[in-house]
Scaffold this active site. Structure first.
Site, PDB file in Angstrom:
ATOM      1  N   ASN A  91       0.868  -1.206  -0.053  1.00  0.00           N
ATOM      2  CA  ASN A  91      -0.104   0.054   0.055  1.00  0.00           C
ATOM      3  C   ASN A  91       1.034   1.293   0.084  1.00  0.00           C
ATOM      4  OD1 ASN A  91       0.671   0.306   2.693  1.00  0.00           O
ATOM      5  ND2 ASN A  91      -1.038  -0.393   3.608  1.00  0.00           N
ATOM      6  N   LEU A 128      -4.015   1.716  -3.472  1.00  0.00           N
ATOM      7  CA  LEU A 128      -4.415   3.234  -3.016  1.00  0.00           C
ATOM      8  C   LEU A 128      -5.512   3.479  -2.547  1.00  0.00           C
ATOM      9  CD1 LEU A 128      -2.956   4.111  -6.609  1.00  0.00           C
ATOM     10  CD2 LEU A 128      -1.731   4.656  -4.573  1.00  0.00           C
ATOM     11  N   GLY A 129      -5.989   2.510  -1.637  1.00  0.00           N
ATOM     12  CA  GLY A 129      -7.288   2.946  -0.931  1.00  0.00           C
ATOM     13  C   GLY A 129      -8.528   3.349  -1.764  1.00  0.00           C
ATOM     14  N   ASP A 160      -6.184  -7.397   2.696  1.00  0.00           N
ATOM     15  CA  ASP A 160      -6.174  -8.737   2.759  1.00  0.00           C
ATOM     16  C   ASP A 160      -7.340  -9.080   1.626  1.00  0.00           C
ATOM     17  OD1 ASP A 160      -4.510  -8.977   4.966  1.00  0.00           O
ATOM     18  OD2 ASP A 160      -6.210  -8.818   6.244  1.00  0.00           O
ATOM     19  N   SER A 199     -16.924 -10.253   6.305  1.00  0.00           N
ATOM     20  CA  SER A 199     -16.500  -9.244   5.240  1.00  0.00           C
ATOM     21  C   SER A 199     -15.966  -9.550   3.942  1.00  0.00           C
ATOM     22  CB  SER A 199     -15.236  -8.302   5.835  1.00  0.00           C
ATOM     23  OG  SER A 199     -14.063  -9.097   6.039  1.00  0.00           O
TER      24      SER A 199
END
Length: 213
Positions: A91, A128-129, A160, A199
């Site tokens: 990241n 990159l979120g 993950d 999730s």
């Protein structure tokens, strides 16, 4: 792992006590070498000692297994590990740790990824979120935007989810750029779910989201 979630944004901070994970040794890897050699894709990270991760990558590489290293949590890496990685998936924070270059934009991610290629990595994928991910290799450099599945509730496990989705897609024969897009969809769904719910989405949920375009 103690996970703290900011209510307004869903961002998290995680405090980890490694415990048993740090007892994993190269000997443990050798004892399970057949499992690694029989895989289509091998993924590892840095929540166990680096020498164990490196031995596992060596075994996978010798057997022709596709290798992925997710360098999390952020740490310095020995130079010889890079050439063992078909894919490296840091990241922004981990990329800065590995290269010394700040990553706040796609262009900065591209510059840092180039530095990682020079170290011997096959392909770098910088996550990159909310900006998605950058796939960068000697042949191409492609930005894949984030894929929204709804309001962000909690970001724990998004990395993950991305790595699992990417590896799963590769193992199904999906080409790398589309595998990154698949991974973005997996991560995009994962962050919409609170910690009390599973999730990780199913294949059907991911394919339905991708089908929306």
């Amino acid at each position: 792992a103690y996970i703290f979630v900011e209510e307004g944004s869903g961002n998290n901070a995680i405090i980890v006590s490694p415990g048993a994970a740090m007892l994993i040794s190269p000997a443990d890897i050798e004892a399970n070498a057949a499992l690694i050699r029989g895989a289509g894709v091998f993924v590892t990270q840095l929540e166990q000692p680096i020498d164990a991760a490196m031995r596992a990558l060596e075994i996978a590489r010798e057997a022709g297994v596709t290798t992925i290293l997710n360098p999390a949590p952020a740490a310095k890496l020995p130079d010889r590990i890079y050439a063992l990685c078909d894919y490296l998936t840091p990241n922004e924070t981990e990329t800065e740790e590995l290269t010394g270059l700040k990553v706040t934009s796609v262009d900065e991610a591209r510059a840092a990824a180039g530095k990682l290629l020079e170290k011997g990595v096959g392909t770098v994928i910088v996550t990159l979120g909310d900006k998605g991910a950058l796939l960068h290799s000697k042949e191409r450099s492609e930005h894949v935007p984030a894929i929204s599945a709804g309001p962000v509730v909690e970001t724990t496990g998004a990395g993950d989810a991305f790595n699992g989705g990417f590896a799963a897609a590769l193992s199904r024969g999906v080409e790398p750029l589309q595998a990154v897009r698949f991974a973005c969809a997996v991560a995009g769904i994962s962050v919409t779910r609170p910690g009390t719910a599973p999730s990780m989405p199913t294949l059907q949920e991911v394919e339905a989201l991708l089908a929306k375009g």
